[in-house]
Design a protein around this motif. Structure first.
Motif, short mmCIF file in Angstrom:
data_model
loop_
_atom_site.label_atom_id
_atom_site.label_comp_id
_atom_site.label_asym_id
_atom_site.label_seq_id
_atom_site.Cartn_x
_atom_site.Cartn_y
_atom_site.Cartn_z
N ASP A 112 -2.58 10.50 -49.15
CA ASP A 112 -1.59 10.37 -50.13
C ASP A 112 -2.34 10.78 -51.62
O ASP A 112 -3.13 10.46 -51.52
N GLN A 115 1.73 9.37 -57.27
CA GLN A 115 2.99 10.10 -57.93
C GLN A 115 2.86 9.98 -59.34
O GLN A 115 3.33 9.03 -59.99
N ASP A 128 7.07 13.24 -45.73
CA ASP A 128 6.33 12.30 -45.02
C ASP A 128 7.06 11.70 -44.15
O ASP A 128 8.14 11.39 -44.03
N GLY A 130 5.84 8.19 -43.93
CA GLY A 130 5.37 6.96 -44.01
C GLY A 130 3.86 7.28 -44.79
O GLY A 130 3.52 8.47 -45.09
N PRO A 131 3.10 6.27 -45.21
CA PRO A 131 2.01 6.31 -45.71
C PRO A 131 1.02 7.14 -45.10
O PRO A 131 0.80 7.11 -43.80
N THR A 150 9.53 6.67 -55.69
CA THR A 150 8.95 5.45 -55.15
C THR A 150 7.57 5.28 -55.22
O THR A 150 7.08 4.27 -54.92
N GLU A 152 5.97 7.50 -53.33
CA GLU A 152 5.73 8.00 -52.04
C GLU A 152 5.81 9.61 -52.11
O GLU A 152 4.73 10.36 -51.36
#
Length: 212
Positions: A112, A115, A128, A130-131, A150, A152
């Motif tokens: 990741d 953001q 995605d 998830g992480p 968020t 993410e």
């Protein structure tokens, strides 16, 4: 066979051979590290709904920019469908039309990014599950989407021309191939053949290139 016919057939055979070689290269590529992208570049998408251009700023999300640059330059998106369009929300693409290529890249995850930019209208980010599960799928925000801010989803670029073409991309809303559902198995297994049989009005990315 006359000379003209032979020339045409030879050219067609050569083109097919080059296409097969390119497909084989795309199957091998997931194991390789992403090259460093330029600090700023523009990717042009020629679609059945029109052309749009994405300006990428590597400083926004370096890992996302590197993967996007690699996929566009390698022709990964060429011939694929924009399979998820929810008006007023997002337009999503990034599952190759050839199932063999799509499955080879499905779990080619990369880490990741933080953001640093909000998901405003016209920005582009990786989807995605998830992480640290970003791979090939990206989405264009069709509106300001603060609920996606968020941490993410890290935008790595924005549409700088042709947003009207992005707005024209056809989808099936939340009843589409990737509306409310999260299982994408049919898309990976069937590729464009599955989508064309069940969702024939989806738009196609004919070609994506780095233009500057």
């Amino acid at each position: 066979m006359d000379r003209g016919s032979w020339s045409w057939a030879a050219a067609a055979a050569l083109g097919a051979a080059i296409g097969c070689a390119a497909a084989r290269d795309r199957l091998r590529e997931p194991a390789r590290p992403d090259p460093r992208a330029p600090e700023r570049f523009v990717a042009r998408f020629e679609t059945s709904a029109g052309m749009f251009e994405v300006e990428v700023t590597r400083g926004w999300a370096p890992r996302g920019a590197d993967r996007f640059f690699r996929l566009v330059r390698g022709g990964y998106y060429d011939g694929s469908k924009v399979f998820r369009v929810i008006p007023g929300y997002i337009a999503q693409f990034g599952i190759a039309g050839d199932p063999a290529v799509a499955k080879a890249w499905r779990f080619a995850y990369f880490p990741d990014d933080a953001q640093g930019r909000p998901c405003e209208r016209g920005t582009v980010a990786f989807a995605d599950q998830g992480p640290n599960t970003r791979a090939t799928q990206v989405f264009v925000n069709l509106a300001d989407n603060p609920k996606l801010d968020t941490g993410e989803f890290a935008p790595f670029g924005r549409v700088v021309s042709g947003m009207e073409a992005v707005d024209r991309l056809h989808g099936y809303g939340r009843a589409g191939p990737q509306g409310e559902r999260t299982d994408q198995s049919a898309l990976f297994e069937g590729g464009n053949r599955y989508l064309e049989a069940h969702y024939p009005a989806l738009d196609t990315i004919r070609r994506a290139t780095i233009v500057r």
